[in-house]
Design a protein around this motif. Structure first.
Motif, PDB file in Angstrom:
ATOM      1  N   UNK A   1     -13.847 -21.626 -20.467  1.00 50.83           N
ATOM      2  CA  UNK A   1     -13.430 -21.148 -21.788  1.00 50.83           C
ATOM      3  C   UNK A   1     -12.026 -20.560 -21.749  1.00 50.83           C
ATOM      4  N   UNK A   2     -11.697 -19.778 -20.722  1.00 50.15           N
ATOM      5  CA  UNK A   2     -10.456 -19.025 -20.717  1.00 50.15           C
ATOM      6  C   UNK A   2      -9.290 -19.739 -20.052  1.00 50.15           C
ATOM      7  N   UNK A   3      -9.400 -21.037 -19.833  1.00 55.03           N
ATOM      8  CA  UNK A   3      -8.259 -21.791 -19.344  1.00 55.03           C
ATOM      9  C   UNK A   3      -7.514 -22.359 -20.547  1.00 55.03           C
ATOM     10  N   UNK A   4      -6.209 -22.248 -20.547  1.00 56.88           N
ATOM     11  CA  UNK A   4      -5.408 -22.769 -21.655  1.00 56.88           C
ATOM     12  C   UNK A   4      -5.252 -21.740 -22.762  1.00 56.88           C
ATOM     13  N   UNK A   5      -4.820 -22.209 -23.934  1.00 56.94           N
ATOM     14  CA  UNK A   5      -4.586 -21.319 -25.067  1.00 56.94           C
ATOM     15  C   UNK A   5      -5.875 -21.079 -25.835  1.00 56.94           C
TER      16      UNK A   5
ATOM     17  N   UNK B   1      -7.552 -18.556 -29.245  1.00 49.55           N
ATOM     18  CA  UNK B   1      -7.303 -17.651 -30.365  1.00 49.55           C
ATOM     19  C   UNK B   1      -8.516 -16.762 -30.547  1.00 49.55           C
ATOM     20  N   UNK B   2      -8.279 -15.508 -30.897  1.00 53.49           N
ATOM     21  CA  UNK B   2      -9.341 -14.526 -31.096  1.00 53.49           C
ATOM     22  C   UNK B   2      -9.323 -14.045 -32.537  1.00 53.49           C
ATOM     23  N   UNK B   3     -10.519 -13.777 -33.093  1.00 53.94           N
ATOM     24  CA  UNK B   3     -10.598 -13.219 -34.436  1.00 53.94           C
ATOM     25  C   UNK B   3     -11.964 -12.578 -34.624  1.00 53.94           C
ATOM     26  N   UNK B   4     -12.008 -11.567 -35.490  1.00 53.51           N
ATOM     27  CA  UNK B   4     -13.295 -10.960 -35.846  1.00 53.51           C
ATOM     28  C   UNK B   4     -13.442 -10.977 -37.352  1.00 53.51           C
TER      29      UNK B   4
ATOM     30  N   UNK C   1     -22.485  -7.271 -40.510  1.00 55.39           N
ATOM     31  CA  UNK C   1     -22.569  -7.646 -39.101  1.00 55.39           C
ATOM     32  C   UNK C   1     -21.192  -8.100 -38.632  1.00 55.39           C
ATOM     33  N   UNK C   2     -20.763  -7.571 -37.494  1.00 55.60           N
ATOM     34  CA  UNK C   2     -19.473  -7.958 -36.931  1.00 55.60           C
ATOM     35  C   UNK C   2     -19.661  -9.224 -36.118  1.00 55.60           C
ATOM     36  N   UNK C   3     -18.805 -10.227 -36.350  1.00 57.76           N
ATOM     37  CA  UNK C   3     -18.832 -11.464 -35.580  1.00 57.76           C
ATOM     38  C   UNK C   3     -17.460 -11.641 -34.955  1.00 57.76           C
ATOM     39  N   UNK C   4     -17.440 -11.815 -33.631  1.00 57.88           N
ATOM     40  CA  UNK C   4     -16.199 -12.000 -32.884  1.00 57.88           C
ATOM     41  C   UNK C   4     -16.176 -13.431 -32.380  1.00 57.88           C
ATOM     42  N   UNK C   5     -15.071 -14.111 -32.553  1.00 58.21           N
ATOM     43  CA  UNK C   5     -15.000 -15.511 -32.167  1.00 58.21           C
ATOM     44  C   UNK C   5     -13.790 -15.835 -31.318  1.00 58.21           C
ATOM     45  N   UNK C   6     -13.967 -16.844 -30.461  1.00 61.24           N
ATOM     46  CA  UNK C   6     -12.889 -17.381 -29.636  1.00 61.24           C
ATOM     47  C   UNK C   6     -12.755 -18.862 -29.975  1.00 61.24           C
ATOM     48  N   UNK C   7     -11.549 -19.312 -30.198  1.00 62.65           N
ATOM     49  CA  UNK C   7     -11.290 -20.725 -30.455  1.00 62.65           C
ATOM     50  C   UNK C   7     -10.399 -21.239 -29.345  1.00 62.65           C
ATOM     51  N   UNK C   8     -10.901 -22.202 -28.604  1.00 58.38           N
ATOM     52  CA  UNK C   8     -10.085 -22.842 -27.583  1.00 58.38           C
ATOM     53  C   UNK C   8      -9.399 -24.037 -28.236  1.00 58.38           C
ATOM     54  N   UNK C   9      -8.113 -24.132 -28.078  1.00 64.12           N
ATOM     55  CA  UNK C   9      -7.338 -25.205 -28.708  1.00 64.12           C
ATOM     56  C   UNK C   9      -7.928 -26.571 -28.372  1.00 64.12           C
ATOM     57  N   UNK C  10      -8.129 -27.395 -29.405  1.00 63.05           N
ATOM     58  CA  UNK C  10      -8.663 -28.755 -29.272  1.00 63.05           C
ATOM     59  C   UNK C  10     -10.018 -28.784 -28.564  1.00 63.05           C
TER      60      UNK C  10
END
Length: 104
Positions: A62-66, A68-71, A90-99
């Protein structure tokens, strides 16, 4: 990774795994199966170690490359405060890995 050096028979291991999934404590599972509480606690610890190992493998991917984080805040039918102070949200935290995938 797999469970090694376990002296419990296969049937008891499977029952302990079912109890682990059902969120039964190790002590209660030991009482139900008629085994020592320390044996059940050790087996539960080994299950947690296997889960941690596989989560670490996923985290490396997951953490290789670019990324984006958002809640965001969801729910709360009541009108009123917005953002962090809003009640019933409810708090939702998300990670988006490019492509790739989105992880929440």
């Amino acid at each position: 990774m797999k469970i090694t050096r376990c002296k419990l028979n296969r049937k008891i291991q499977i029952k302990l795994l079912e109890f682990f999934i059902a969120e039964v404590t190790a002590r209660t599972a030991a009482d139900l199966l008629g085994i020592q509480p320390n044996s059940a606690a050790l087996f539960y610890r080994k299950i947690r170690q296997i889960i941690m190992y596989h989560l670490d493998q996923d985290a490396i991917e997951v953490f290789q490359g670019q990324i984006e984080l958002d809640e965001s805040y969801f729910g709360g039918a009541r009108k009123g405060k917005r953002g962090r102070g809003a009640a019933g949200k409810v708090i939702v935290f998300g990670l988006l890995k490019r492509n790739s995938k989105v992880y929440t």
